[in-house]
Enzyme design. Structure first.
Site, PDB file in Angstrom:
ATOM      1  N   LYS B  80       0.849  -1.198   0.000  1.00  0.00           N
ATOM      2  CA  LYS B  80       0.000   0.000   0.000  1.00  0.00           C
ATOM      3  C   LYS B  80       0.883   1.246   0.000  1.00  0.00           C
ATOM      4  O   LYS B  80       1.891   1.309   0.722  1.00  0.00           O
ATOM      5  CB  LYS B  80      -0.910  -0.011   1.239  1.00  0.00           C
ATOM      6  CG  LYS B  80      -2.005   1.056   1.214  1.00  0.00           C
ATOM      7  CD  LYS B  80      -2.927   0.927   2.428  1.00  0.00           C
ATOM      8  CE  LYS B  80      -4.021   1.968   2.442  1.00  0.00           C
ATOM      9  NZ  LYS B  80      -4.881   1.865   3.640  1.00  0.00           N
ATOM     10  N   SER B 155      -9.769   2.226   2.651  1.00  0.00           N
ATOM     11  CA  SER B 155      -8.866   2.915   1.754  1.00  0.00           C
ATOM     12  C   SER B 155      -7.936   2.000   0.969  1.00  0.00           C
ATOM     13  O   SER B 155      -7.392   2.401  -0.049  1.00  0.00           O
ATOM     14  CB  SER B 155      -8.022   3.900   2.553  1.00  0.00           C
ATOM     15  OG  SER B 155      -7.202   3.204   3.480  1.00  0.00           O
ATOM     16  N   SER B 179      -9.951  -0.182   6.866  1.00  0.00           N
ATOM     17  CA  SER B 179      -9.350  -0.064   5.536  1.00  0.00           C
ATOM     18  C   SER B 179      -8.627  -1.299   5.028  1.00  0.00           C
ATOM     19  O   SER B 179      -8.210  -1.338   3.877  1.00  0.00           O
ATOM     20  CB  SER B 179      -8.401   1.129   5.493  1.00  0.00           C
ATOM     21  OG  SER B 179      -9.137   2.325   5.543  1.00  0.00           O
TER      22      SER B 179
END
Ligand code: MG
Ligand code: ZN
Lengths: 501, 506, 99
Positions: B80, B155, B179
């Site tokens: 990420k 996210s 997330s």
């Protein structure tokens, strides 16, 4: 530029108002590393070389508390007679400023590590004034900005600024007094004496370099006035970063006279920060102080609480060295000083250096005499601090020892000291090179005596006739002939025995 | 589609270690897949083919010399874009950090490299991890491989989509309010939020410091456990890192896979069903609970009344902390600067203009909300009260864990919603994290494991398992047991029902 | 509870250093209003005698040894800077005073 402020005569200020002081001192700790990262904590250095992701506020970087800084904070708290928190936290103080990499300062807010203490301050006349301490808390320093263009180094008119974050994250202890009332005319002196006493204390603790000129000790002076007979504090101004003891005193005095003039003229004091100008001795307006809620304090989520165990606090208390006032009391007793003598020593800032001279083997009286008279004159004459003179306590002790063993007269000793100050080496070298040793060889002296007696036969006659007092003239002549290197007492003895024989 | 990209990380690691296949081949297969499908999915913001192949070669050389760095050595991973990498940009999905290459690696990044895990690239995300759909990325949305017109969650939508699109067998996510778990749920993948403090946050660009936690994302429970053990453990650079042994999650996953949950007590959270819950989600969840019963678990209903305050408390705490954390993006030291060269502008003006231009609407909204909630006059009513809610939620968890070993709930109330549907309605968007937030506020462990497809839309549903702090192994055991039973009942792994992606740009 | 006004949003944006547009002021004022109304329930526990939780894991006294660790070189420190000069970060003129 604003017009020169009107000031009220100081005596009139005191007739009409009572001052209230609040002093905030920021101390940079002399730890090896910064408060929240492992970067070296050193003064100066090439810009941006003692930095890491944490103290540059880089995305993702995290703080870790320097344990030694916490120890120093607790020791300072204990030395200031504070309570040490059972449990406390860091908080974030949020405001934007380019020299602050995260745009918040990691500080302590409503949970300082030390609180409710006091420091007894010795004033010039020997009176002791107790300064109550509100709190001592831990925080971090900011980086430094250099303003380029416009007037050199000044923020106003600069075209751009250059930032160096070497100092960002250096551990600071902020020590805040309670409002000091009842100082009256002595407010400026109390302010100076407090900062001075705090400096001595911190030096004795060994926690800071306490160099006001380098910014490792900085004082913000809050001043307000209340009309005589009232007890409601007036609006205060905060004069920032006053960087010498003398400036602290001047800044407080200046603000008192400025406030008084404004208030007497029916004006109001604006709560603001002010800047002290060393060259003019005056302050100028900074900016209106942001109100407290704008800082949006909240507990620092990246750090966990600090809960100093009582055993740890006790252990740290046991590490406290002899504190300055305890030391003063001990020295006064050991050296047999009157209060006045002690005060002179303290006021001349000579206590440490005299003590060092005593430690090097000199008797206290002689050591004191050398530093507070001859060497103080030398320091004054050259405009340097006593401690900055190029002579060490050990060298002074050596000179004193040479006098004691009779190798030097007092007059010769002063010449030796002059030689050391002039960079001619150790006392023995100066004696050697300048040929200052006392002439103790009797035959050499007798030759000079005979010469003098022959040159002044009438005086010689008087001595032989029993008028011993007349020998002074011959002593003088012999001293002159030997360029003062003779021991006058010995010369006199030899003259008398010569005339008796 | 190459066979290599369909395998689990555990299978790939075993073959690489046995030199049946090289890490370079495996890495190349995934890079080829990315080239083929990522134009449509947009899971990656940056792909480092050269760096990945170089790392793979190194792993192959080490293995040839008899050194296997870890049980995941040679396996590719999607990272990420909120974790710092010295050799790749770290943008957090924001224009503010476009092109920024950090001068340091996050601890998670370092541990991955040390374990011989191959970092393929950086995955797309909602800007600074604020969002539940990855639509808030400044670089365009990521699409859900199950239906390219739908969101992949957020996210960490880039990480979850990369797994579901077979672009990587492993990924790293970060979970502040859900997330990791919510993207896992809507893409049919496994997502784990470890106990807060279990994985170092050093180098994780902070959104909400007291809630953020990085964790493993994978297609199987065992793979997630293997990755968990690579990235977890005490880090002296993170003061909130727990200085205790990592829970034995791999052993727990292997034990669970034996399929016996007798003696395990499971609590179903009463508050997480009813209005707003998609019927297909509730049905899939209930089926999974039945499955646990069949595996021998004792299932009871548990009430956690304060959980209904979790979402509002979160929307005070997270924005407050982010308003402070994101203050550092000020155009002075790194990242975007607007107005450079205009001598008339002051530093303060440049800061304001840059932040205005560099942050998207969701970030600004939360920064303003947080600034408000921390203001002195409002602190007690907002931030202060939200901190009290955290205490109440922790107490509810503690009371529940006196009765049961793990708690279960749907991961998110609905399946993946269409891109664009909730963009204009922040409150609607925030509901996606309704069930995941309590675990962030209390700091305990939680994960999402796929539990079939919803009847209405054929989209994946997530089953959330929550365990006490530092008992991460419990949920792995339950999840692994359930996973075996689920696949046995369905006649194959759920993830292989994801539609074939056309190897062409949309 | 009266919610957030347009002026208040403007004030907050100033505090947060966001040069928001007029349109954004309207948009955010409306949206923040909705959000604040829906989180208002949290305020109900303000009066309750419940200790606040600031940290999810109850750790205390996490300290670092006072030992220097290598940091960044000047070049690394400045590598992402929008502008640099003489080893320092170059920034536009600073108007306010130091705190
Ligand atoms: Mg301060
Ligand atoms: Zn540093």
């Amino acid at each position: 530029m604003t017009a020169v402020a009107e000031l009220m005569d100081y005596d009139e200020v005191l007739e009409r108002f009572d001052p209230v002081l609040g002093l905030e001192v920021h101390v940079e700790l002399n730890t090896n590393t910064k408060m929240f990262c492992g970067c070296a904590n050193v003064f100066g250095g090439e810009p941006n070389t003692n930095v890491c992701p944490t103290c540059l506020g880089m995305p993702g970087a995290l703080p870790v508390v320097n344990g030694t800084a916490v120890e120093s904070a607790i020791r300072i708290g204990l030395a200031l007679n504070c309570e040490i928190a059972q449990w406390c936290r860091f908080a974030r103080k949020n405001y934007f400023y380019p020299d602050m990499p995260k745009n918040f300062q990691t500080s302590q807010y409503d949970e300082p590590i030390a609180f409710n203490g006091h420091l007894d301050v010795l004033l010039d006349d020997g009176e002791v004034f107790r300064v109550d301490i509100e709190r001592a808390h831990m925080e971090e320093d900011t980086g430094k900005s250099l303003h380029v263009g416009g007037a050199t180094g000044r923020i106003h008119g600069a075209e751009h600024s250059l930032l160096d974050y070497n100092r960002a994250g250096v551990p600071l202890i902020e020590i805040v007094t309670k409002p000091l009332v009842g100082t009256g005319a002595r407010a400026p002196e109390v302010a100076r004496a407090y900062v001075s006493a705090l400096r001595d204390l911190l030096r004795a603790l060994g926690v800071s370099d306490v160099r006001m000129d380098q910014g490792s000790l900085r004082c913000d002076a809050n001043v307000s006035l209340m009309p005589k007979g009232t007890e409601v504090f007036g609006t205060r101004t905060e004069t920032k970063n006053v960087n010498s003891l003398r400036s602290v005193e001047r800044a407080v005095r200046y603000e008192m006279t400025r406030h008084a003039a404004v208030l007497a003229g029916g004006g109001t004091i604006r709560q603001e920060t002010r800047h002290f100008d060393e060259s003019t001795g005056s302050t100028s307006s900074g900016r209106a102080k942001e109100t407290a809620e704008d800082y949006r304090y909240f507990p620092e989520p990246d750090l966990v609480p600090i809960a100093p165990a009582r055993e740890w606090v006790e252990q740290l208390a046991a590490t406290l060295p002899e504190l300055p006032w305890q030391r003063r009391q001990r020295i006064q007793a050991e050296w047999n000083l009157t209060d006045l003598e002690l005060r002179d020593l303290v006021n001349a800032d000579a206590l440490d250096i005299v003590a060092a001279t005593v430690d090097a083997g000199a008797p206290p009286a002689e050591a004191r005499s050398w530093w507070v008279s001859y060497l103080s004159q030398k320091a004054n004459a050259t405009g340097t601090e006593l401690t900055a003179l190029p002579i060490t306590p050990a060298q002074v002790a050596k000179v004193i020892a040479l006098v004691a063993e009779g190798s030097l007269t007092n007059k010769l000793a002063r010449e030796v000291v002059d030689g050391v100050l002039a960079g001619e080496g150790e006392p023995e070298q100066v004696v050697e090179q300048r040929g200052l040793k006392v002439v103790s060889d009797d035959s050499a002296l007798l030759a000079a005596i005979d010469e003098a007696l022959a040159a002044q036969p009438d005086v010689a006659e008087k001595i032989r006739g029993g008028k011993v007092a007349a020998a002074g003239a011959i002593v003088g002549a012999v001293m002159k002939a030997t360029k003062g290197q003779a021991d006058a007492k010995r010369v006199r003895e030899l003259i008398i025995s010569r005339c008796e024989s | 589609m190459s066979d290599l990209i369909r395998q689990t990380a555990a299978e790939l690691a075993a073959k690489i270690a046995a030199r049946e296949v090289s890490s370079v081949e495996v890495t190349q297969a995934h890079l080829d897949r990315i080239t083929a499908v990522d134009p449509a999915v947009h899971a990656f913001l940056h792909v480092d083919a050269e760096g990945a192949l170089a790392a793979a070669r190194k792993v192959d050389e080490d293995i040839a010399q008899g050194h296997v760095a870890s049980p995941l050595a040679g396996v590719p991973l999607a990272l990420k874009d909120v974790l710092t990498t010295q050799d790749m940009p770290t943008t957090c999905g924001s224009k503010m950090l476009e092109g920024w290459v950090p001068p340091y690696d996050a601890t998670v990044t370092r541990r991955l490299r040390e374990a011989g895990v191959i970092i393929l690239g950086k995955t797309n995300m909602d800007e600074f991890a604020m969002g539940s759909s990855t639509e808030n990325s400044a670089y365009g949305p990521t699409r859900n491989p199950w239906d390219l017109d739908r969101i992949p969650g957020g996210s960490g939508g880039g990480s979850s989509a990369a797994l579901a699109a077979f672009e990587a067998p492993l990924a790293i996510g970060t979970d502040t309010g859900g997330s990791i778990r919510q993207p896992g749920a809507v893409t049919g993948t496994v997502g784990v939020k470890p106990t807060y403090g279990g994985v170092s946050r050093y180098g994780l660009v902070a959104f909400s410091s007291s809630l953020d936690q990085a964790g493993p994302c994978a297609r199987t429970v065992l793979d997630a456990a293997l990755l968990h053990e690579v990235i977890a453990g005490h880090d002296p650079l993170d003061s909130t890192s727990i200085d205790q042994p990592v829970p034995a999650v791999v052993a727990a996953a292997r034990a669970g896979a034996a399929g016996d949950l007798s003696g395990v007590k499971v609590g179903v959270v009463r508050e997480f069903r009813g209005e707003g819950y998609q019927p297909g989600v509730v049905a899939a969840f209930d089926t999974a609970v039945d499955q646990l019963r069949k595996l021998g678990a004792e299932v009871v209903e548990v009430s956690c009344p304060s959980f209904t305050l979790a979402l509002p408390a979160y929307y005070l705490i997270a924005p407050s902390e982010c308003s402070s954390n994101l203050a550092r993006f000020d155009a002075m030291r790194y990242g975007l600067r607007v107005g450079e060269g205009d001598a008339a502008l002051s530093a303060e003006q440049v800061m304001s203009l840059t932040r205005e231009a560099g942050f998207g609407p969701e970030v600004k909204r939360r920064v303003i909300l947080g600034t408000y909630a921390l203001s002195a006059g409002y602190y007690d009513a907002y931030y202060g009260s939200a901190q009290k809610v955290r205490t109440l939620i922790s107490r509810d968890f503690a009371a529940a864990y006196e009765q049961v070993d793990v708690l279960v709930a749907p991961t998110t109330p609905t399946t993946a919603f269409p891109i664009g549907e909730r963009v204009g309605d922040p409150m609607q968007m925030y509901l996606a994290d309704l069930c995941t937030i309590p675990s962030n506020l209390a700091g305990n462990a939680a994960m999402s494991v796929p539990c079939g497809l919803s009847e209405e839309d054929g989209l994946p549903v997530g089953f959330q398992i929550m365990a006490p702090a530092l008992a991460d192994d419990r949920m792995y055991r339950v999840a692994a047991a359930y996973e075996v039973a689920r696949d046995a009942a369905a006649g194959g792994a759920l993830i292989h029902r994801v539609p074939e992606l056309e190897a062409s740009a949309r | 509870m009266p919610s957030i006004s347009r002026d208040e949003v403007a004030h907050l944006a100033r505090l947060a250093r966001l040069a928001v547009t007029e349109d954004e002021l309207d948009l955010f004022a409306g949206q923040l209003d909705v959000i604040l109304q829906s989180v208002a329930r949290v305020g109900e526990v303000a009066s309750q005698d419940v200790p606040p939780t600031s940290h999810a894991v109850p750790l205390t006294n996490v300290f670092r040894e006072d030992v220097v660790r290598p940091g960044l070189t000047q070049q690394q420190a400045l590598s992402g800077a929008p502008a640099a000069e003489d080893g320092r970060f170059r920034v536009p003129r600073i108007l306010g005073e130091e705190q």
